[in-house]
Design a protein around this motif. Structure first.
Motif, short mmCIF file in Angstrom:
data_model
loop_
_atom_site.label_atom_id
_atom_site.label_comp_id
_atom_site.label_asym_id
_atom_site.label_seq_id
_atom_site.Cartn_x
_atom_site.Cartn_y
_atom_site.Cartn_z
N UNK A 89 0.84 -1.20 0.00
CA UNK A 89 0.00 0.00 0.00
C UNK A 89 0.88 1.25 0.00
N UNK A 90 2.09 1.11 0.52
CA UNK A 90 3.09 2.17 0.51
C UNK A 90 4.30 1.64 -0.24
N UNK A 91 4.99 2.49 -1.03
CA UNK A 91 6.14 2.02 -1.81
C UNK A 91 7.20 1.33 -0.95
N UNK A 92 7.68 0.21 -1.45
CA UNK A 92 8.74 -0.58 -0.81
C UNK A 92 8.41 -0.97 0.64
N UNK A 93 7.12 -1.16 0.90
CA UNK A 93 6.69 -1.57 2.25
C UNK A 93 5.65 -2.69 2.12
N UNK A 94 6.08 -3.88 1.66
CA UNK A 94 5.12 -4.97 1.51
C UNK A 94 4.58 -5.42 2.87
N UNK A 95 3.30 -5.72 2.88
CA UNK A 95 2.65 -6.20 4.09
C UNK A 95 1.99 -7.52 3.78
N UNK A 96 2.05 -8.44 4.73
CA UNK A 96 1.43 -9.75 4.56
C UNK A 96 0.17 -9.82 5.41
N UNK A 97 -0.81 -10.50 4.87
CA UNK A 97 -2.04 -10.80 5.59
C UNK A 97 -2.45 -12.22 5.27
N UNK A 98 -3.21 -12.83 6.14
CA UNK A 98 -3.61 -14.22 5.92
C UNK A 98 -4.83 -14.52 6.76
N UNK A 99 -5.53 -15.56 6.39
CA UNK A 99 -6.62 -16.09 7.21
C UNK A 99 -6.81 -17.56 6.87
N UNK A 100 -7.28 -18.29 7.86
CA UNK A 100 -7.66 -19.69 7.68
C UNK A 100 -9.08 -19.86 8.20
N UNK A 101 -9.80 -20.79 7.61
CA UNK A 101 -11.14 -21.11 8.11
C UNK A 101 -11.05 -21.72 9.50
N UNK A 102 -12.08 -21.48 10.30
CA UNK A 102 -12.10 -21.92 11.70
C UNK A 102 -11.75 -23.40 11.90
N UNK A 103 -12.22 -24.33 11.04
CA UNK A 103 -11.87 -25.74 11.28
C UNK A 103 -10.37 -26.03 11.24
N UNK A 104 -9.59 -25.08 10.75
CA UNK A 104 -8.16 -25.31 10.56
C UNK A 104 -7.29 -24.50 11.52
N UNK A 105 -7.91 -23.88 12.50
CA UNK A 105 -7.16 -23.10 13.50
C UNK A 105 -6.47 -24.04 14.48
N UNK A 106 -5.36 -23.57 15.02
CA UNK A 106 -4.68 -24.27 16.11
C UNK A 106 -3.93 -25.52 15.72
N UNK A 107 -3.64 -25.70 14.45
CA UNK A 107 -2.94 -26.90 13.98
C UNK A 107 -1.57 -26.59 13.37
N UNK A 108 -1.17 -25.32 13.42
CA UNK A 108 0.13 -24.95 12.88
C UNK A 108 0.14 -24.64 11.40
N UNK A 109 -1.02 -24.70 10.75
CA UNK A 109 -1.07 -24.46 9.31
C UNK A 109 -0.72 -23.01 8.96
#
Length: 177
Positions: A89-109
């Motif tokens: 969103x800003x030059x030379x400042x990449x940002x990461x975002x992510x999400x997993x569905x609830x059935x896959x939480x807490x498993x290290x994925x």
């Protein structure tokens, strides 16, 4: 000059990070239509409908490969389990975002996917700094980021949350290759 391949398939023991396709829309819509998921992201609406997933996938065709990369996170046994993306969103400042569905939480994925994506960002995308943030009430996401090598900057900024309809404190983090 060759075109820059931004979203190749990245494999881990349990996961494949790959370019999202239109056929992913039903799974994205099903997994994202959960306030527990959408409420932890800045730009995801709630409720999340099939038309939202289709619009999201359509927008990916316009990504600039030098500043954006989006991956479907696919489990080798269960299929699509979430999404991960980088954007500047800003030059030379990449940002990461992510999400997993609830059935896959807490498993290290999430940690597994993020570590693989950061290795790709360093080696193939040639980024040596990546930024991230997590809502202060989402400690699990903070733990994922720490396990992947992110450090807290000490900054806490209010960030819009579309699903909650308000600003939420976001703890800022940075990863250095």
């Amino acid at each position: 000059m060759c075109a820059l391949e931004v979203a190749p398939a990245i494999g881990t023991d349990r996961l494949i990070l790959r370019r999202p396709v239109k056929a992913d829309a039903p799974a994205i819509a099903e997994l994202a239509n959960d306030l527990g998921v959408a409420g932890m992201l800045a730009r995801m609406p709630y409720p999340y409908r099939p038309a939202d997933a289709e619009a999201f996938l359509s927008r990916l065709g316009g990504e600039n490969p030098r500043t954006e990369a989006t991956f479907a996170v696919e489990h080798r046994e269960f299929g699509l389990i979430g999404m991960l993306g980088f954007r500047e969103d800003q030059p030379r400042r990449p940002e990461v975002g992510y999400w997993l569905g609830r059935p896959f939480w807490g498993r290290g994925y999430a940690t597994e996917a993020l570590k693989a994506a950061l290795a790709w960002a360093r080696q193939d995308w040639r980024k040596n700094v990546v930024w991230a943030g997590h809502f202060a009430d989402n400690r699990a996401s903070g733990q994922v980021l720490v396990k992947a090598g992110f450090l807290y900057t000490g900054d806490v900024e209010p960030q819009d949350c579309l699903a909650r309809g308000c600003k939420v404190p976001s703890r800022r983090m940075v990863w250095l290759a």
